[in-house]
Design an enzyme around this catalytic site. Structure first.
Site, PDB file in Angstrom:
ATOM      1  N   THR A 500       0.854  -1.188   0.000  1.00  0.00           N
ATOM      2  CA  THR A 500       0.000   0.000   0.000  1.00  0.00           C
ATOM      3  C   THR A 500       0.892   1.240   0.000  1.00  0.00           C
ATOM      4  O   THR A 500       2.073   1.176   0.347  1.00  0.00           O
ATOM      5  CB  THR A 500      -0.914   0.082   1.244  1.00  0.00           C
ATOM      6  OG1 THR A 500      -0.102   0.252   2.418  1.00  0.00           O
ATOM      7  CG2 THR A 500      -1.757  -1.164   1.396  1.00  0.00           C
ATOM      8  N   CYS A 501       0.302   2.376  -0.362  1.00  0.00           N
ATOM      9  CA  CYS A 501       1.064   3.621  -0.366  1.00  0.00           C
ATOM     10  C   CYS A 501       0.963   4.300   0.982  1.00  0.00           C
ATOM     11  O   CYS A 501       0.819   5.514   1.072  1.00  0.00           O
ATOM     12  CB  CYS A 501       0.527   4.568  -1.421  1.00  0.00           C
ATOM     13  SG  CYS A 501       0.614   3.874  -3.032  1.00  0.00           S
ATOM     14  N   ASP A 502       0.968   3.544   2.042  1.00  0.00           N
ATOM     15  CA  ASP A 502       0.770   4.097   3.366  1.00  0.00           C
ATOM     16  C   ASP A 502       1.948   3.672   4.211  1.00  0.00           C
ATOM     17  O   ASP A 502       2.254   2.483   4.291  1.00  0.00           O
ATOM     18  CB  ASP A 502      -0.539   3.519   3.937  1.00  0.00           C
ATOM     19  CG  ASP A 502      -0.964   4.224   5.201  1.00  0.00           C
ATOM     20  OD1 ASP A 502      -0.091   4.487   6.057  1.00  0.00           O
ATOM     21  OD2 ASP A 502      -2.162   4.515   5.331  1.00  0.00           O
ATOM     22  N   ASN A 550      -6.372   1.723  -0.387  1.00  0.00           N
ATOM     23  CA  ASN A 550      -5.676   1.624  -1.671  1.00  0.00           C
ATOM     24  C   ASN A 550      -6.366   0.669  -2.660  1.00  0.00           C
ATOM     25  O   ASN A 550      -5.759   0.187  -3.613  1.00  0.00           O
ATOM     26  CB  ASN A 550      -4.242   1.112  -1.481  1.00  0.00           C
ATOM     27  CG  ASN A 550      -3.201   2.211  -1.614  1.00  0.00           C
ATOM     28  OD1 ASN A 550      -2.105   2.031  -1.148  1.00  0.00           O
ATOM     29  ND2 ASN A 550      -3.511   3.333  -2.221  1.00  0.00           N
TER      30      ASN A 550
END
Ligand SMILES: *Cc1c(COP(=O)(O)O)cnc(C)c1O
Length: 638
Positions: A500-502, A550
């Site tokens: 994920t982009c987290d 996401n």
């Protein structure tokens, strides 16, 4: 590799400590499953499972369900209660219920109901949707259905429909106003309800869910309200409907003392009600039976300091002791263990798709005419480094040079190239410092951080938010281990990050022995050879709590049954496809079909204007549509 063995691997990863008798490391270095504890000859090798999954063309990450483990746990809990009851000469029975909120997947609930049939094991629901589910799922008239949670009029009518259909459905009153509502509708329909009261206990649980008990608990009646309830039912001529006393002091109880205290308090309330003339038939002790996620068998938040056997003994003997003292009959015991039933049966297999190495990029640091003094200083430190030096001093000097360099760069004194050299030299020094302390008993505080800052991150093909929500939300520790190569010494220290982009999408809490660490040794990745890791004990809550962060959706699932006629001891009974990109987009209110035709129109326009040749246009259109119907995770095999 003489300093490495399966025993060492076991010490490091603790597979049999948290495995609950189901998982261990095999002689060949692969994690193995023994799904039926009474028949140790059935042994499923994870490597074989992975091969079979690949053969079926199922993409990773995959949720693997071992249905035999689920069945074994149902049998375990029920037979443990039966044997303790017999040994204690307890006069009542045990009639447990499975709380579906812990894992509502149909296949899971069906398997539990089926495995529980010989024990008249029932179900518990805590919401209207769950009630609608359990009404259809367990039709055994001898098992209980317990209804907790806040209720409205429809909820009560559904419960009474169940009564009409001959089911033992217990409506547990959480709030006094629910009682008035229930009595009104029961009278209107002319159906006798079975009523339970949930007691707000003064004893608090131990662990993360401590606040489920105590006076500020969200659910339950005070002692005064319980007495009022009993009296109201008497006035209404419905005393005979009050059948069950319920309490639940929290999930994942870490300390057995909480169970003992709750039993004493609960048993006293039951006995007193009995003496007041309210002859309840059941005492429901709720959930809370814990799982040893970190394998430490302690009061750590992710562990518990007791076994299922001890828990059951405390429930049975605790109740018996008070009843015998008070001279009241032993009630039928009900429990609502969810976590303990489902946690072990499922795990997530994911593949490591890459390594993010900290500070491993290096540039040429050779001497260059006219270079700044700062570069020279730190290079000298590297060149003269030897094991006799005062390491703390080396660390201090290097850190100071690096800080000064950054300031100098901002003041336009250093060039970008020079700053790059200083950085490179700094990390070369840190690597040497770390090596110096590799086997040291004592490591100065400043240098302890080095292990972490020099460790790698393994990039894993999954989403923490979908598959391990509690590790993010409440710091729940879940065991993560490599599934193969345990006979090789793991020599890369790493933490795990998801796709994920987290930046919260990571796992950096592990246990080694009794210690919680932020890095775990894993094996070096080999080129062209996938490296699979397992995230274990995800069957309770994690399986069903994931979110769509996401737009990563549900995972592909394989359901595995053991089968002792098969040389590999198992077969894949079912593959359940996970979410496609279309599926997750539809949930977010997109219209995938319209999107595909929009993109097609754009492509057509480019074809018409001569920007793209027609054949290319068709290919791009097909590609977009294929991705739309494909899996949301990374495609790592062709
Ligand atoms: C959540 C819950 C359970 C299940 O608890 P576990 O700790 O998973 O066994 C049981 N009863 C009630 C009322 C609950 O809210």
């Amino acid at each position: 590799m003489s300093d490495w063995s399966i025993e060492e691997a076991e010490k490091l990863y603790g597979v049999s400590r948290w495995g609950g008798g189901y998982f261990e490391i095999g002689e060949n270095g692969n994690v193995q499953v023994t799904p039926v504890p009474s028949d140790n000859s059935i042994r499923i090798d994870f490597k074989a499972v992975i091969d079979e999954i690949r053969e079926e063309g199922v993409q990773f990450p995959v949720v693997v369900r071992f249905h035999d483990v689920l069945r074994s746990q149902v049998a375990n809990l029920n037979t443990t209660f039966r044997s303790v009851i017999a040994e204690a000469e307890y006069q009542g029975k045990y009639q447990g219920v499975y709380p579906v909120k812990v894992n509502q997947m149909r296949e899971v609930v069906e398997e539990i109901v089926d495995a529980g049939a010989p024990f008249n094991y029932g179900l518990e629901a805590g919401s209207k949707a769950e009630l609608i589910t359990v009404l259809a799922m367990n039709i055994n008239e001898d098992s209980l259905t317990v209804l907790n949670g806040y209720k409205d009029e429809e909820f009560m009518r559904l419960a009474l429909l169940g009564r009409k259909l001959g089911r033992k459905i217990v409506v547990v009153v959480e709030k006094y106003s629910e009682l008035i509502l229930l009595v009104r509708i029961a009278k209107e329909l002319g159906i006798d309800p079975i009523i339970g009261v949930r007691s707000k206990m003064t004893v608090k649980g131990r662990g993360k869910w401590e606040s489920s008990g105590g006076e500020r608990a969200k659910f339950g009646l005070t002692i005064a309200e319980i007495i009022k309830t009993a009296r109201y039912l008497k006035e209404q001529g419905l005393s005979h409907c009050l059948k069950l006393l319920h309490f639940h002091i929290g999930s994942q109880l870490t300390d057995i003392r909480a169970v003992k205290e709750a039993m004493t308090e609960g048993a006293r309330i039951y006995a007193e009600l009995h003496k007041m003339g309210f002859e309840l038939e059941y005492v429901d002790v709720g959930g809370g039976l814990g799982i040893d996620y970190d394998g430490s068998n302690s009061t750590n938040e992710s562990s518990r300091n007791y076994s299922m056997q001890e828990y059951v003994a405390d429930v049975v003997y605790g109740m018996k002791e008070v009843c015998d003292l008070e001279g009241v009959p032993h009630p039928t015991l009900v429990s609502e263990s969810g976590r303990a039933i489902t946690a072990h049966h499922s795990c997530v297999i994911t593949d490591v798709v890459g390594e993010i190495r900290s500070n491993s990029a290096e540039i040429d640091t050779s001497v260059k005419a006219g270079e700044h003094l700062f570069v020279k200083n730190i290079r000298e430190l590297v060149d003269t480094f030897d094991q006799q030096m005062n390491m703390q001093e080396v660390f201090n000097d290097a850190s100071q040079y690096k800080e000064q360099a950054v300031d100098a760069f901002k003041l336009r004194v250093l060039t970008l190239e020079e700053l790059g050299k200083i950085e490179t030299l700094y990390w070369q020094l840190m690597t040497r410092l770390k090596a110096h302390y590799a086997d040291a008993e004592y490591v100065p505080e400043d240098l302890q951080e080095l292990d972490y800052s020099l460790s790698s991150q393994y990039l894993c093909n999954f989403s923490v938010f979908q598959s391990a929500a509690d590790t993010w939300a409440i710091d729940q520790l879940l065991p993560v281990v490599p599934l193969t190569r345990m006979n090789e010494k793991p020599d890369v220290n790493c933490s795990l990050v998801d796709i994920t982009c987290d930046s919260d999408g990571k796992i950096d809490q592990f246990t080694i022995g009794r210690e919680i660490t932020d890095i775990l040794p894993m094996h070096k990745l080999h080129k062209d050879e996938p490296y699979y890791i397992g995230l274990f004990l995800t069957g309770a809550y994690q399986d069903v709590m994931g979110d769509m962060h996401n737009l990563f959706g549900r995972l592909n699932e394989v359901h595995i049954f053991s089968y002792d006629d098969d040389p590999q001891d198992f077969y894949i009974e079912e593959v359940v496809k996970g979410s496609s990109v279309e599926d997750v987009l539809s949930i977010m209110q997109y219209n995938p079909r319209a999107m595909a035709s929009d993109v097609k129109r754009l492509i057509d326009r480019h074809v018409a204007s001569g920007n793209m040749n027609p054949r290319e246009g068709v290919r791009w259109t097909d590609f977009y549509e294929n991705c739309l119907s494909g899996y949301t995770y990374l495609k790592t095999q062709s």
